[in-house]
Design an enzyme around this catalytic site. Structure first.
Site, PDB file in Angstrom:
ATOM      1  N   GLY A  21       0.824  -1.208   0.000  1.00 42.98           N
ATOM      2  CA  GLY A  21       0.000   0.000   0.000  1.00 42.98           C
ATOM      3  C   GLY A  21       0.857   1.256   0.000  1.00 42.98           C
ATOM      4  O   GLY A  21       0.583   2.209  -0.726  1.00 42.98           O
ATOM      5  N   GLU A  66      -7.285  -0.665   0.567  1.00 46.69           N
ATOM      6  CA  GLU A  66      -8.018  -1.627   1.390  1.00 46.69           C
ATOM      7  C   GLU A  66      -6.979  -2.586   1.965  1.00 46.69           C
ATOM      8  O   GLU A  66      -6.512  -3.483   1.274  1.00 46.69           O
ATOM      9  CB  GLU A  66      -9.052  -2.382   0.537  1.00 46.69           C
ATOM     10  N   CYS A  82      -9.083 -10.434   4.979  1.00 44.59           N
ATOM     11  CA  CYS A  82      -8.701  -9.171   5.623  1.00 44.59           C
ATOM     12  C   CYS A  82      -9.659  -8.826   6.761  1.00 44.59           C
ATOM     13  O   CYS A  82      -9.286  -8.130   7.686  1.00 44.59           O
ATOM     14  CB  CYS A  82      -8.628  -8.042   4.622  1.00 44.59           C
TER      15      CYS A  82
END
Lengths: 486, 569
Positions: A196, A213, A251
């Site tokens: 990320g 996300e 997740c």
């Protein structure tokens, strides 16, 4: 070299398509959404196969977590997209009369979606539905760690969707790097915090907005429930949520459970029962359980257990089958808090249970760690609920259940802090891929003279009143009466 | 997890490079140093000699590099000493910044800033501060920008007060959890979206509206219950120090702080972990801010600028259009505003009429001698003055000036200037002007303006003067910009029901009114389930019947679901 050319070529084609403006029409958007529905309908069996190959997901699990979820979202978008696209009128102060203000959603343009391997179909198609509903052109890069699904998407999507507007590019990090060099209008990333950061740094060069996300250690708090049957329901939901979806590789999966000392054993017993009932007892024959995605992750999970003090805390399971990349549902009681299993996101079928003297301590426990994507709490105590809600921070909070927030279209799905930023699902997906353009329509009359220089006291007075929206005062001022009153 | 190892090294190198290229910008728009540094920089700019700098840029540490700084600061005889002093300063800046964030985080963790009462008290104090210290604010802006009192009142004082009042009036309502419907798949349940503060946020503001653009985001941050650090621009020093003084006096310093300073201080702040960064300024620094934020996965709002077009049709009320263009261009800090019209597009036939109207209305507003007018701001500093002068004096541009353009370097004044038909490739059409120069581009057909606008990066605002409804509709659909206003300029910023923010190169994220509250809030999804309503179909062992049930269930097909349950399908 070939890959570079592919990226460049696809990018150019997408720009051209977007400039042609055809992706903006309702008809185009609906046609694409319908194409997704048809794709899923026509290829259900191939998708089951691909998911079985990549992760050994059971078809029912595949349907529940991947196909079904996407069908639901595509149908929902299909029924709402026209409403979402309509400009939204906003009230304008009387001072500006006659004026009209509206917020006009417009597509960003070219968007890049990186999806993840654990739900390789739904985490690819769910954001794609949002991007298409908002009228964008899209490049989707599925994860190369789920190769069967990746190649299924690459092969099938062009057959169903507008292939000049939606492209799938397969590949690993080299391709990702090439893709990130292009200037995108939006990047949507699902994956780890480490990657990320890389995605966001690359986006910064082009001032591209990103949605990240990520994951996090999602805790489950289990309060001491007065009714024994409630503990059973809680244990069932925990067992279903931990090992059901992709065997803990999710997740929003449960990472660990916080519980008071005195009910830990009841919980463990109940969890064991559910494990046996749901998944069977033999590690060599766990057909209702997904496997670990690859050797690297298998080793990572094995290393978590290798720590002797962690191994000593195993109260259930713990057997591994390297050949089939299978790890049995494993429960650990109070592994050391500084062990890697309690500092890193587990992302696998290991479930530490941490006992506390008092369940109230869980608030502090959570607040001393990075913000998770979700907090699950089983409790009937309204004060405690409120406390969890206001004193902790997480992407979402779910009371008395796990994972179900994912199918709730009216709730935004997304993280905060280390678990990411930006949100999607339902209307939020549409918003994530839209720019909200403010549009104000004015007419040439009436003209408020005091707006303009040269400045004088009268104009100052006028503006003071105008900013207070004191229309009566303004009238007095304009009619020359104000000074007599002032 | 997917491709981290391979990508990271090359990306690091790249971000390093872009950062260095941007240090000029950082210096010019966010930072400033001692006067000698300023001069050195300008010389470099004038000579276009960036080469000697690049030599030192191979592995610079982000975001501010000591070797670069040394190059700028060093005196010939004391290079080593300077280097040491500057290393020490850098360390102490970072230590100070990290201590500050730690203190604020402790305060935030105490939960104090979350209470409605705390938020209201702070907002009331700011409103009171603006009310009581109006004169000080006017004086500071007069010092920094010679901003006319009236302009200061309209655009800085009143807007700030307005934001405060709106937040105070609506806060209760904004803070309320939003109930949402739940679907059958989670029945029985209820759901809501709770707004929670993000934590400790950083606001970096700019010099052109140094008061408003500092406090407006701060008001949003406070309304949402965050602890906040404000870094005002040192390019408007009087306002910067006034803000530092006033906020210390009026608001709760355990949660709201001002850090004054230039590049080193800003860099030290950017190294810290924030929960949100709100930046107003240039694209180049915007990139630096976002890259710094990426390290900590911090979401950013970037309020940048852009070349805002104003398209003028021939069917308009010419006088009113001219006045509104002037009010937006020169009546707004003499063109130094991120939403000021940057250039005009009109038809060849109409251009002379428009120019005449602008000329006569300019006279009406600022008199025969605009350089003498007290109703117009000056250019902020010598660097920007020189930049604008250079834009104007470029060979093919200078001869295109049709109105105004007088300059006075001593007073840093530039008179309103209108330029007609300048070449497309001139510098003035390449970069954001951010000053009193207004180029007019002519097209055969008004619709050709769409192509002109779309060939450039997306602007923050696009203005269109016309009575043609069809063209209006086409404009909205074809032009991408942060905001669009028909038949007026800049007024959309005062409409709190409209989101204010850019798209593409004009930035990301929006604020004003409720949007400010949302900008600094996390929208937490909350789902309440009961222990009942547990369907065994959710759980393994998996059977074909469960699959049929789920299929109907997720699609909301109740009958199908029931059939599957009773085994009919």
């Amino acid at each position: 070299m070939e890959a570079v050319a592919e990226v460049g070529g696809s990018y150019a084609e997408l720009s051209q398509t977007f400039r042609s403006r055809r992706t903006r029409s309702v008809a185009w958007r609906k046609a694409q959404l319908q194409a997704i529905l048809k794709l899923l309908h026509d290829h259900e069996v191939q998708i089951f196969d691909a998911l079985h190959q990549d992760l050994r997901k059971h078809p029912v699990e595949s349907f529940r977590d991947e196909i079904g979820v996407v069908l639901k979202s595509a149908n929902y978008s299909l029924s709402c997209v026209e409403k979402w696209m309509a400009p939204k009128k906003v009230p304008i102060p009387l001072l500006f009369f006659p004026s009209k203000g509206e917020v006009f959603p417009e597509p960003f343009g070219l968007v890049l979606i990186f999806s993840s391997w654990n739900f390789p179909i739904s985490l690819s198609l769910e954001p794609l539905i949002g991007a298409i509903s908002a009228g964008n052109t899209v490049i989707l890069k599925p994860s190369d760690l789920a190769p069967a699904c990746s190649s299924f998407l690459a092969k099938t999507i062009p057959l169903y969707l507008d292939s000049n507007a939606v492209k799938v590019i397969e590949g690993g990090m080299d391709i990702a790097e090439k893709l990130l060099q292009q200037k995108w209008d939006k990047i949507f990333f699902t994956g780890s915090p480490q990657v990320g950061r890389i995605v966001m740094s690359a986006a910064a060069k082009h001032l591209t907005p990103v949605t990240l996300e990520l994951g996090g250690k999602c805790p489950t708090i289990l309060d001491s429930l007065p009714n024994p049957s409630d503990i059973k329901v809680a244990a069932k939901r925990i067992a279903g949520g931990k090992w059901g979806p992709c065997n803990g590789q999710a997740c929003i999966g449960i990472d660990y459970v916080l519980v008071e000392d005195r009910i830990a054993s009841a919980l463990i017993e109940s969890l064991k029962k559910n494990i046996n009932r749901f998944y069977g007892e033999n590690v060599n024959n766990l057909e209702n359980l997904s496997r670990i995605v690859n050797k690297q992750h298998f080793d990572r999970l094995r290393n978590l257990l290798d720590d002797p003090s962690v191994a000593a805390s195993i109260v259930h399971g713990g057997s591994l089958d390297e050949k089939n990349l299978m790890i049995e549902p494993t429960i650990l009681l109070n592994p050391p808090l500084d062990a890697e299993i309690m500092t890193e996101e587990i992302f696998g079928p290991l479930l530490p249970i941490i006992t506390l003297n008092n369940i109230q301590e869980s608030i502090e426990f959570l607040n001393s760690r990075p913000k998770p994507l979700a907090i699950y709490a089983f409790t009937k105590d309204e004060t405690f609920k409120k406390q969890i809600l206001t004193e902790t921070s997480s992407g979402s909070v779910i009371f008395n259940d796990v994972m179900v927030q994912f199918v709730c279209d009216t709730l935004p799905f997304g993280g905060v802090g280390q678990s990411g930023f930006g949100r999607y699902h339902g209307k939020y997906s549409f918003d994530t891929f839209s720019h909200e353009k403010a549009v104000l329509q004015r007419s040439f009359f009436p003209e408020l003279e005091p707006r303009y220089p040269p400045w004088n006291d009268f104009k100052m007075q006028f503006i003071r009143l105008a900013y207070r929206f004191d229309y009566f005062g303004l009238l007095l001022l304009l009619s020359g009466l104000k000074r007599t009153f002032a | 997890m997917l491709f981290i190892a391979g990508i990271s090294s090359s990306l690091d190198t790249m971000s390093g490079l872009s950062i260095n290229n941007n240090l000029f910008a950082l210096h010019c728009r966010v930072g400033a140093g001692p006067a000698s540094v300023d001069r050195a920089l300008r010389n470099r700019f004038a000579n276009n000699s960036t080469a000697p700098l690049q030599k030192h840029q191979t592995h610079l540490s982000f975001p501010y590099h000591h070797r670069y700084w040394r190059l700028l600061c060093s005196q010939p005889c004391s290079a080593t000493l300077t280097l040491m002093a500057e290393e020490e300063k850098k360390t102490s800046d970072i230590e100070r910044a990290s201590l500050l964030v730690k203190e604020l985080r402790e305060c935030f963790d105490s939960g104090k800033t979350r209470s409605y009462q705390w938020r209201v008290t702070q907002l009331k104090s700011i409103a009171k501060m603006v009310e009581e210290r109006e004169e000080d604010i006017v004086t500071a802006l007069l010092k920094d920008l010679s901003k006319p009192e009236m302009e200061t009142f309209v655009s800085e004082i009143s807007m700030t007060k307005g934001s405060c009042k709106l937040a105070l009036k609506e806060l209760n309502h904004w803070m309320m959890p939003e109930k949402v419907k739940t679907s059958m798949s989670t029945f029985p349940s209820s759901a809501e979206i709770v707004s929670e503060p993000l934590g400790v946020v950083l606001v970096i503001s700019t010099w052109n509206y140094p008061f408003l653009l500092s406090l407006d985001p701060v008001i949003g941050a406070i309304a949402s219950g965050n602890a906040v650090v404000l870094k005002p621009s040192e390019i408007a020093p009087a306002t910067s120090s006034l803000l530092a003084k006033l906020l210390e006096e009026y608001v709760d310093n355990s949660a709201i702080r001002v850090v004054e300073g230039a590049i080193p201080e800003t860099s030290a702040l950017l190294e810290q972990k924030w929960d949100k960064i709100f930046y107003t300024g240039s694209k180049r620094v915007g990139r630096i801010v976002m890259a710094a934020a990426a390290k900590h996965l911090t979401p950013v709002i970037l309020e940048l600028g852009g070349k805002n077009p104003a398209v003028v049709d021939s069917n308009v009320n010419l006088q009113v259009a001219a006045r509104r263009i002037i009010a937006g261009k020169w009546g707004c800090n003499n063109g130094q505003a991120c939403i000021a019209p940057d250039y005009i597009i009109t038809t060849i036939d109409f251009a002379p009429k428009l120019i005449d109207a602008l000329r006569s209305e300019l006279k009406e507003f600022f008199g025969e001698e605009p350089m003498e007018s007290k109703d117009i701001s000056r250019i902020v500093n010598l660097y920007h003055f020189t930049r604008l002068k250079n834009l104007m004096e470029e060979d093919k541009v200078f001869q295109k000036i049709v109105v105004g353009g007088q300059i006075d370097q001593n007073q840093l004044k530039i008179a309103p200037a209108i330029l007609l038909d300048i070449p497309e490739d001139s510098q003035i059409m390449e970069e954001e002007i951010f000053g009193p120069l207004l180029p007019i581009i002519t097209v055969e057909n008004l619709k050709d303006s769409f192509a002109v606008i779309n060939s450039r990066p997306k602007p923050l605002a696009a203005y269109f003067f016309t009575d043609n409804e069809k063209l209006k509709k086409d404009f909205v659909e074809n032009i991408s910009a942060g905001g669009i206003v028909f038949n007026d300029t800049i007024v959309h910023v005062t409409v709190s029901t409209l989101p204010f923010g850019g798209v593409g190169e004009s930035g990301m994220g929006s604020y004003h009114g409720k949007f400010s509250f949302d900008a600094f809030s996390h929208k937490k999804a909350v789902l309440y389930r009961s222990f009942k309503g547990d369907s065994s179909t959710r759980y393994p062992p998996y059977t074909p019947g469960k699959q049929r049930f789920l299929k109907s269930f997720l699609n909301g097909d109740i009958l199908g679901a029931i059939f599957a349950l009773v085994g009919w399908s």
